[in-house]
Design a protein around this motif. Structure first.
Motif, PDB file in Angstrom:
ATOM      1  N   VAL A 112      -1.101   4.274 -18.842  1.00  0.00           N
ATOM      2  CA  VAL A 112      -2.246   4.324 -17.910  1.00  0.00           C
ATOM      3  C   VAL A 112      -1.722   4.357 -16.480  1.00  0.00           C
ATOM      4  O   VAL A 112      -0.663   3.789 -16.180  1.00  0.00           O
ATOM      5  N   PRO A 113      -2.443   5.028 -15.574  1.00  0.00           N
ATOM      6  CA  PRO A 113      -2.047   4.980 -14.164  1.00  0.00           C
ATOM      7  C   PRO A 113      -2.384   3.612 -13.573  1.00  0.00           C
ATOM      8  O   PRO A 113      -3.397   2.995 -13.955  1.00  0.00           O
ATOM      9  N   LEU A 114      -1.566   3.134 -12.685  1.00  0.00           N
ATOM     10  CA  LEU A 114      -1.783   1.815 -12.074  1.00  0.00           C
ATOM     11  C   LEU A 114      -2.340   1.905 -10.655  1.00  0.00           C
ATOM     12  O   LEU A 114      -2.937   0.939 -10.160  1.00  0.00           O
ATOM     13  N   PHE A 115      -2.139   3.052 -10.014  1.00  0.00           N
ATOM     14  CA  PHE A 115      -2.601   3.236  -8.635  1.00  0.00           C
ATOM     15  C   PHE A 115      -3.244   4.617  -8.494  1.00  0.00           C
ATOM     16  O   PHE A 115      -2.944   5.534  -9.240  1.00  0.00           O
TER      17      PHE A 115
ATOM     18  N   GLY B 162      -3.711   4.953   1.608  1.00  0.00           N
ATOM     19  CA  GLY B 162      -2.505   4.582   0.876  1.00  0.00           C
ATOM     20  C   GLY B 162      -2.783   4.414  -0.609  1.00  0.00           C
ATOM     21  O   GLY B 162      -3.803   4.874  -1.125  1.00  0.00           O
ATOM     22  N   LEU B 163      -1.888   3.733  -1.296  1.00  0.00           N
ATOM     23  CA  LEU B 163      -2.046   3.505  -2.736  1.00  0.00           C
ATOM     24  C   LEU B 163      -3.068   2.400  -2.992  1.00  0.00           C
ATOM     25  O   LEU B 163      -2.962   1.307  -2.434  1.00  0.00           O
ATOM     26  N   LYS B 164      -4.035   2.681  -3.842  1.00  0.00           N
ATOM     27  CA  LYS B 164      -5.059   1.701  -4.181  1.00  0.00           C
ATOM     28  C   LYS B 164      -4.878   1.274  -5.633  1.00  0.00           C
ATOM     29  O   LYS B 164      -4.856   2.113  -6.537  1.00  0.00           O
ATOM     30  N   PRO B 165      -4.720  -0.012  -5.900  1.00  0.00           N
ATOM     31  CA  PRO B 165      -4.473  -0.492  -7.268  1.00  0.00           C
ATOM     32  C   PRO B 165      -5.694  -0.400  -8.167  1.00  0.00           C
ATOM     33  O   PRO B 165      -6.829  -0.580  -7.718  1.00  0.00           O
TER      34      PRO B 165
ATOM     35  N   TYR C  54      10.506   5.430  -9.121  1.00  0.00           N
ATOM     36  CA  TYR C  54      11.079   5.543 -10.469  1.00  0.00           C
ATOM     37  C   TYR C  54      10.584   4.399 -11.357  1.00  0.00           C
ATOM     38  O   TYR C  54      10.165   4.617 -12.497  1.00  0.00           O
ATOM     39  N   THR C  55      10.637   3.183 -10.838  1.00  0.00           N
ATOM     40  CA  THR C  55      10.199   2.019 -11.612  1.00  0.00           C
ATOM     41  C   THR C  55       8.721   2.114 -11.947  1.00  0.00           C
ATOM     42  O   THR C  55       8.294   1.792 -13.067  1.00  0.00           O
ATOM     43  N   LEU C  56       7.913   2.554 -10.980  1.00  0.00           N
ATOM     44  CA  LEU C  56       6.478   2.685 -11.211  1.00  0.00           C
ATOM     45  C   LEU C  56       6.204   3.729 -12.292  1.00  0.00           C
ATOM     46  O   LEU C  56       5.361   3.517 -13.177  1.00  0.00           O
ATOM     47  N   LYS C  57       6.906   4.861 -12.233  1.00  0.00           N
ATOM     48  CA  LYS C  57       6.711   5.915 -13.245  1.00  0.00           C
ATOM     49  C   LYS C  57       7.068   5.406 -14.641  1.00  0.00           C
ATOM     50  O   LYS C  57       6.336   5.644 -15.615  1.00  0.00           O
ATOM     51  N   LYS C  58       8.195   4.707 -14.749  1.00  0.00           N
ATOM     52  CA  LYS C  58       8.618   4.162 -16.037  1.00  0.00           C
ATOM     53  C   LYS C  58       7.586   3.181 -16.586  1.00  0.00           C
ATOM     54  O   LYS C  58       7.288   3.179 -17.786  1.00  0.00           O
ATOM     55  N   LEU C  59       7.035   2.359 -15.707  1.00  0.00           N
ATOM     56  CA  LEU C  59       6.051   1.372 -16.142  1.00  0.00           C
ATOM     57  C   LEU C  59       4.759   2.046 -16.589  1.00  0.00           C
ATOM     58  O   LEU C  59       4.162   1.666 -17.602  1.00  0.00           O
ATOM     59  N   GLN C  60       4.311   3.057 -15.838  1.00  0.00           N
ATOM     60  CA  GLN C  60       3.083   3.757 -16.210  1.00  0.00           C
ATOM     61  C   GLN C  60       3.270   4.519 -17.522  1.00  0.00           C
ATOM     62  O   GLN C  60       2.345   4.583 -18.340  1.00  0.00           O
ATOM     63  N   ASP C  61       4.465   5.072 -17.724  1.00  0.00           N
ATOM     64  CA  ASP C  61       4.750   5.732 -19.000  1.00  0.00           C
ATOM     65  C   ASP C  61       4.729   4.720 -20.146  1.00  0.00           C
ATOM     66  O   ASP C  61       4.239   5.001 -21.238  1.00  0.00           O
ATOM     67  N   GLN C  62       5.253   3.527 -19.874  1.00  0.00           N
ATOM     68  CA  GLN C  62       5.306   2.477 -20.888  1.00  0.00           C
ATOM     69  C   GLN C  62       3.902   2.029 -21.285  1.00  0.00           C
ATOM     70  O   GLN C  62       3.606   1.810 -22.463  1.00  0.00           O
TER      71      GLN C  62
ATOM     72  N   GLY D 285       0.760  -1.236   0.000  1.00  0.00           N
ATOM     73  CA  GLY D 285       0.000   0.000   0.000  1.00  0.00           C
ATOM     74  C   GLY D 285       0.790   1.284   0.000  1.00  0.00           C
ATOM     75  O   GLY D 285       0.204   2.370   0.011  1.00  0.00           O
ATOM     76  N   SER D 286       2.122   1.210   0.001  1.00  0.00           N
ATOM     77  CA  SER D 286       2.944   2.419  -0.042  1.00  0.00           C
ATOM     78  C   SER D 286       4.312   2.087  -0.605  1.00  0.00           C
ATOM     79  O   SER D 286       4.779   0.936  -0.503  1.00  0.00           O
TER      80      SER D 286
END
Length: 290
Positions: free
Chosen positions: A48-51, A57-60, A37-45, A19-20
């Motif tokens: 779409v936003p993932l969370f 906290g972060l909700k998927p 950083y990894t999350l940003k790269k993946l969302q850019d790839q 959750g964080s």
């Protein structure tokens, strides 16, 4: 999504389970900035936003759960294995095992003792040391599904030829007889039985002769002594058919309900559904379940 690296999938899984970014980083033993950083790269790839950020906290999103499923498949969690590790109370195990061969022929259910500590039970589910946990409700966790499995009145169990308890159970019987106590931690009992707090004075005044975390052992002791015990009504039919016991409705002061939950990792949802665990229990307990 086939070209997404295992590292990125691992980060998504860790974020869903924790959750964080801070807690996910602790789980993976890397820095929170690496997680971000990894999350940003993946969302850019993916584009779409993932969370989404909420107070808790972060909700998927749906896309994040899809990536977690892919991660679990890569790690072997969703393979066509035939063994499931289950932890539960002895009486639930007994009733499941009684009918298991009629309903589950291509799967093996491996039972292990249940930890008293709720946090340890939750940890084992999250780390896949246990596939299914059937017991008192565990703290909420985004990676774990909790479903109510049983809901039952509580009753008093005594041996069949008890010298003083005949046709009705009274408060005087409660105070004059020694008790067998199902001993688990306070939090676990509160999560299993509604109404314990309201009846606390009666429980504190009991004369305890024996205590154990094993309900089946206590029922056996009850059948061979003058001791009494409280047990969920849902179990009494099987116990009375096996041991010289009889059950009573508790005095009006005791208004308690037993509740039991089925817990499993979100990634195993389809596999758990295929086991038909509800069908097994409902077939065996059809006339006592509420």
């Amino acid at each position: 999504m086939n070209d997404i690296s295992i590292k990125k999938l691992q980060v998504v899984n860790a974020l869903i389970e924790n959750g964080s970014a801070t807690n996910a980083a602790k789980m993976l033993n890397i820095s929170p900035s690496s997680i971000s950083y990894t999350l940003k790269k993946l969302q850019d790839q993916l584009g779409v936003p993932l969370f989404r950020r909420e107070k808790e906290g972060l909700k998927p999103n749906v896309e994040a759960y899809s990536l977690q499923e892919q991660y679990n498949e890569v790690m072997g969690l969703n393979t066509t294995r035939k063994t499931f590790i289950i932890t539960t109370y002895a009486l639930v195990e007994f009733l499941l095992a009684d009918y298991i061969h009629d309903f589950i022929r291509e799967k093996t259910l491996h039972f292990v003792p249940m930890d008293v500590c709720e946090n340890e039970r939750l940890r084992k589910l999250k780390h896949r040391e246990v596939d299914i946990d059937i017991g008192g409700r565990l703290p909420e966790d985004v990676s774990i599904i909790s479903e109510r499995y049983l809901y039952s009145d509580m009753c008093i169990l005594v041996r069949e030829n008890h010298p003083s308890i005949k046709n009705k159970f009274t408060l005087e019987d409660w105070h004059q007889n020694q008790h067998l106590r199902w001993q688990r931690d306070r939090g676990s009992i509160s999560n299993m039985v509604d109404g314990v707090d309201a009846s606390e004075r009666y429980f504190n005044e009991r004369d305890i002769a024996w205590e154990s975390p094993n309900l089946l052992t206590l029922a056996y002791l009850c059948s061979g002594s003058d001791h009494i015990m409280m047990v969920p009504e849902v179990f009494t039919k099987s116990l009375i058919s096996m041991l010289p016991l009889k059950s009573f409705v508790p005095p009006p002061s005791f208004e308690m309900k037993f509740k039991c939950y089925l817990h499993y990792h979100r990634a195993l949802e389809k596999k758990i559904s295929s086991l038909g665990l509800y069908n097994i229990f409902n077939t065996h307990l059809d006339d006592v379940l509420t």
